[in-house]
Motif scaffolding. Structure first.
Motif, PDB file in Angstrom:
ATOM      1  N   THR A 144      25.409 -16.874  -5.993  1.00  0.00           N
ATOM      2  CA  THR A 144      24.460 -16.208  -5.973  1.00  0.00           C
ATOM      3  C   THR A 144      24.141 -15.636  -7.348  1.00  0.00           C
ATOM      4  O   THR A 144      24.932 -15.484  -8.149  1.00  0.00           O
ATOM      5  N   TYR A 145      23.058 -15.477  -7.531  1.00  0.00           N
ATOM      6  CA  TYR A 145      22.957 -14.944  -8.381  1.00  0.00           C
ATOM      7  C   TYR A 145      22.429 -13.045  -9.270  1.00  0.00           C
ATOM      8  O   TYR A 145      21.657 -12.675  -8.227  1.00  0.00           O
ATOM      9  N   GLY A 146      23.041 -12.360  -9.997  1.00  0.00           N
ATOM     10  CA  GLY A 146      22.696 -11.321 -10.540  1.00  0.00           C
ATOM     11  C   GLY A 146      23.900 -10.687  -9.372  1.00  0.00           C
ATOM     12  O   GLY A 146      25.200 -10.641  -8.733  1.00  0.00           O
ATOM     13  N   THR A 147      23.956  -8.795  -9.308  1.00  0.00           N
ATOM     14  CA  THR A 147      24.959  -8.561  -8.654  1.00  0.00           C
ATOM     15  C   THR A 147      24.109  -7.413  -8.270  1.00  0.00           C
ATOM     16  O   THR A 147      23.126  -6.922  -8.599  1.00  0.00           O
ATOM     17  N   GLY A 148      24.509  -6.562  -7.346  1.00  0.00           N
ATOM     18  CA  GLY A 148      24.428  -5.075  -6.580  1.00  0.00           C
ATOM     19  C   GLY A 148      22.585  -5.596  -5.615  1.00  0.00           C
ATOM     20  O   GLY A 148      22.706  -6.736  -4.990  1.00  0.00           O
TER      21      GLY A 148
END
Length: 253
Positions: A20-24
């Motif tokens: 997964t790249y990034g958050t939220g």
């Protein structure tokens, strides 16, 4: 499919792989619970649309990237259990790379480029390894070019040098990322034939990422990803069938 260390005949494998790249709310899942293995001596093509996760999968299998969760092995070494220094050492000794852009060192001649993996590993090739390298140079039609630098070579010759470099240390797997992308059709076919020969004649495992149905049709096995998941895993297919498979995946997106 659960793949563990006890599986025999696998040159590389991943289990429960998620990236997964990034958050939220801005998070993007490139791989979603992927498990797959590459057999020794097998030539596989990993296909899919842009953003399907195919390059991410290859990079994690090669130790060039790390997963968010899940496990990856190269040979019998678990990459996801290694620190940076040991990971670099295993990658140098167990993986060979052929990229679209060749990635040859411009100031080195052909022979020095082929020997570069040994220099990076801090060792001299053995007499047996030097014999193997001479065999590769002859087989790949580079005998008259060993003192030439990359700018003195055609694109096809540069890619042959990259293939020889990838094979020089007899790694567990050769990872090829769009290896014919910068080549004309005739030279591209020659390069694909050389990768196939590496598998059939030398027992080398080859994992090739491609979006080209014709290139993919040279592989023994075709794995297709869509939205980070494996949606097809089967034997060799004709180029027209690969194209139809890719179109069908696009139609359901």
């Amino acid at each position: 499919m659960q793949i563990t260390r006890s599986d025999l005949g696998l040159a590389a494998r991943v289990a429960g792989l998620t990236k997964t790249y990034g958050t939220g709310s801005s998070a993007v899942t490139a791989l979603d619970d992927v498990s797959v293995g590459i057999r020794r001596g097998e030539f596989i093509a990993v296909i899919g649309a842009s953003g399907s996760g195919k390059s991410t999968l290859m990079h994690i299998m090669a130790g060039l990237d790390v997963p968010t969760s899940g496990r990856a092995w190269l040979g019998d070494r678990e990459l996801t259990a290694l620190g940076d220094r040991e990971l670099t050492r295993v990658r140098r000794r167990s993986a060979g790379f052929v990229f679209q852009s060749f990635n040859l060192v411009p100031v080195l001649d052909v022979r020095s480029n082929i020997l570069l993996p040994f220099e990076l590993d801090g060792r001299q090739p053995t007499a047996e390894e030097l014999g193997w390298i001479d065999h590769l140079i002859g087989t790949l039609g580079l005998s008259a070019r060993t003192a030439h630098r990359p700018y003195e070579l055609s694109g096809g010759q540069q890619q042959r040098v990259a293939i020889a470099r990838a094979l020089a240390t007899r790694p567990e797997v050769i990872f090829a990322d769009e290896p014919t992308g910068n080549l004309d059709s005739r030279t591209g076919r020659e390069v694909l034939a050389l990768l196939a020969e590496a598998s059939t004649a030398y027992g080398q495992s080859v994992a090739m990422v491609s979006h080209d149905p014709l290139a993919s049709s040279h592989a023994d096995r075709i794995i297709m990803l869509a939205d980070g998941r494996i949606v097809h895993d089967g034997p060799r297919m004709a180029a027209a069938d690969v194209a139809e498979l890719m179109l069908s995946a696009e139609a359901v997106r």
